[in-house]
Write a protein that holds these residues in place. Structure first.
Motif, mmCIF file in Angstrom:
data_model
loop_
_atom_site.group_PDB
_atom_site.id
_atom_site.type_symbol
_atom_site.label_atom_id
_atom_site.label_comp_id
_atom_site.label_asym_id
_atom_site.label_seq_id
_atom_site.Cartn_x
_atom_site.Cartn_y
_atom_site.Cartn_z
ATOM 1 N N TYR A 27 0.934 -1.329 0.052
ATOM 2 C CA TYR A 27 0.083 -0.225 0.023
ATOM 3 C C TYR A 27 0.805 1.426 0.050
ATOM 4 N N SER A 28 2.059 1.187 0.362
ATOM 5 C CA SER A 28 3.002 2.198 0.596
ATOM 6 C C SER A 28 3.230 2.830 -0.863
ATOM 7 N N ARG A 29 3.250 1.736 -1.813
ATOM 8 C CA ARG A 29 3.566 2.203 -3.033
ATOM 9 C C ARG A 29 2.363 2.234 -4.238
ATOM 10 N N ALA A 30 1.284 1.926 -3.651
ATOM 11 C CA ALA A 30 -0.060 1.910 -4.419
ATOM 12 C C ALA A 30 -0.430 3.078 -5.279
ATOM 13 N N SER A 31 -0.224 4.431 -4.663
ATOM 14 C CA SER A 31 -0.291 5.667 -5.292
ATOM 15 C C SER A 31 0.543 5.799 -6.543
ATOM 16 N N ASP A 32 1.593 5.056 -6.493
ATOM 17 C CA ASP A 32 2.704 4.970 -7.852
ATOM 18 C C ASP A 32 2.038 4.276 -8.768
ATOM 19 N N LEU A 33 1.040 3.331 -8.777
ATOM 20 C CA LEU A 33 0.638 2.504 -9.850
ATOM 21 C C LEU A 33 -0.262 3.297 -10.706
ATOM 22 N N GLU A 34 -0.137 3.169 -11.871
ATOM 23 C CA GLU A 34 -0.992 3.755 -13.058
ATOM 24 C C GLU A 34 -2.287 3.152 -13.033
ATOM 25 N N ARG A 35 -2.535 2.025 -12.518
ATOM 26 C CA ARG A 35 -3.580 1.271 -12.491
ATOM 27 C C ARG A 35 -3.631 0.247 -11.419
ATOM 28 N N PRO A 36 -4.735 -0.187 -10.977
ATOM 29 C CA PRO A 36 -4.597 -1.276 -9.728
ATOM 30 C C PRO A 36 -3.974 -2.478 -10.478
ATOM 31 N N ASP A 37 -3.232 -3.276 -9.614
ATOM 32 C CA ASP A 37 -2.446 -4.491 -10.087
ATOM 33 C C ASP A 37 -3.365 -5.584 -9.505
ATOM 34 N N PHE A 38 -4.406 -5.879 -10.227
ATOM 35 C CA PHE A 38 -5.483 -6.589 -9.775
ATOM 36 C C PHE A 38 -4.822 -8.158 -9.868
ATOM 37 N N LEU A 39 -5.044 -9.184 -9.023
ATOM 38 C CA LEU A 39 -4.697 -10.455 -9.246
ATOM 39 C C LEU A 39 -5.793 -11.119 -10.209
ATOM 40 N N THR A 40 -5.172 -11.908 -11.178
ATOM 41 C CA THR A 40 -6.161 -12.473 -12.155
ATOM 42 C C THR A 40 -5.692 -13.966 -12.081
ATOM 43 N N SER A 41 -6.776 -15.003 -12.637
ATOM 44 C CA SER A 41 -6.339 -16.575 -12.570
ATOM 45 C C SER A 41 -6.912 -16.925 -13.890
ATOM 46 N N ASP A 42 -6.390 -18.182 -14.275
ATOM 47 C CA ASP A 42 -6.866 -18.845 -15.365
ATOM 48 C C ASP A 42 -6.982 -20.228 -15.077
ATOM 49 N N PRO A 43 -8.188 -21.106 -15.001
ATOM 50 C CA PRO A 43 -9.141 -20.458 -15.025
ATOM 51 C C PRO A 43 -9.807 -19.280 -13.998
ATOM 52 N N PRO A 44 -10.701 -18.535 -14.303
ATOM 53 C CA PRO A 44 -10.990 -17.494 -13.542
ATOM 54 C C PRO A 44 -11.737 -18.164 -12.181
ATOM 55 N N VAL A 45 -11.484 -17.593 -10.979
ATOM 56 C CA VAL A 45 -12.257 -18.036 -9.830
ATOM 57 C C VAL A 45 -12.575 -16.792 -8.959
ATOM 58 N N PRO A 46 -13.528 -16.934 -7.914
ATOM 59 C CA PRO A 46 -13.693 -15.875 -6.954
ATOM 60 C C PRO A 46 -12.455 -15.478 -5.944
#
Length: 269
Positions: A27-46
């Motif tokens: 979180y201390s570097r979150a404001s430096d991200l150009e967009r959220p670094d969402f975790l994704t999966s394949d296959p998609p799961v909740p």
């Protein structure tokens, strides 16, 4: 400077398996991200996200049986300069330390500062307090341990790394953390990205790395006993008492890691 960061991890699961992943930028570097670094999966799961007791961002999910891939991909802004140590940072008396730092003076699962206390004072007790003493610890650990993926194991403690003189970046960090805590310097274990930007080529394949932060002069300072030199583009993911608090992934069942990729590439404008 803009840096393209991310990772991809593929597992083979024998059955549905709960999993916790700590792969997002701190979180201390979150404001430096150009967009959220969402975790994704394949296959998609909740995926359910939460903060742990150290403030690190965690994701919990249930991986299906078979091949399962998860990862992140993002662009982060960075000053693009080498890290600079504050040579005037002083070492606090224990009685003057903020209460929230005291946890990082105590022994932990992989950092047995009680077992190595006598050795820490023998090796470093004569060194000046503060930055100079921490750097002496890093210099010693950097010379004492031989880096070797072939000799890595997830159960090695700092005391074992000291005896065996072999390991990977987490072992360097654990031993340095342990010595510093034994010397009454609050120290926390960190994981994240370390780029090779600004370093001479050829570069090795990227990987996540471990380093430490010490509390001196009223704030936390980065030290890296494995590389033992300033870097450009160090990006924190998580910090805790030791590696047991901040595993990249924790699976609650048998699994096989089939592939693992990490990237930290400078984006040339």
């Amino acid at each position: 400077m803009r840096i393209h960061i991310g990772c991809e991890m593929s597992f083979d699961f024998r059955q549905e398996t709960p999993l916790i992943a700590m792969l997002n930028v701190h979180y201390s570097r979150a404001s430096d991200l150009e967009r959220p670094d969402f975790l994704t999966s394949d296959p998609p799961v909740p995926i359910e996200s939460y903060r742990d007791s150290f403030g690190n961002w965690c994701n919990r999910l249930v991986a299906p049986s078979g091949r399962f891939t998860l990862g992140t991909d993002a662009v982060i802004r960075d000053p693009g300069t080498f890290e600079m140590a504050d040579l005037m940072a002083w070492q606090h008396e224990v009685r003057d330390l903020p209460s929230e730092t005291l946890l990082f003076l105590l022994p932990s699962r992989f950092c047995e500062s009680d077992l190595l206390a006598d050795e820490a004072w023998r090796l470093f007790g004569h060194m000046p307090l503060g930055i100079a003493r921490v750097q002496a610890v890093c210099d010693f650990v950097n010379n004492h341990i031989v880096f070797s993926y072939g000799n890595a194991r997830p159960t090695r403690t700092a005391a074992e790394a000291y005896r065996e003189q072999s390991g990977v970046c987490r072992d360097f960090a654990h031993l340095a953390v342990t010595f510093c805590r034994a010397l009454n310097i609050p120290t926390r274990y960190c994981t994240g990205y370390i780029s090779d930007i600004g370093m001479p080529k050829p570069w090795s394949s990227m990987d996540f790395a471990a380093w430490m932060e010490v509390y001196l002069g009223g704030r936390w300072h980065v030290f890296d006993p494995r590389n033992n030199s300033p870097r450009i583009g160090r990006i924190l993911i998580a910090s805790g008492r030791d590696a047991a608090d901040v595993p990249l992934t924790h699976t609650f069942g048998p699994s096989t890691l089939e592939s693992f990729k990490v990237w930290t590439d400078e984006i040339v404008e």
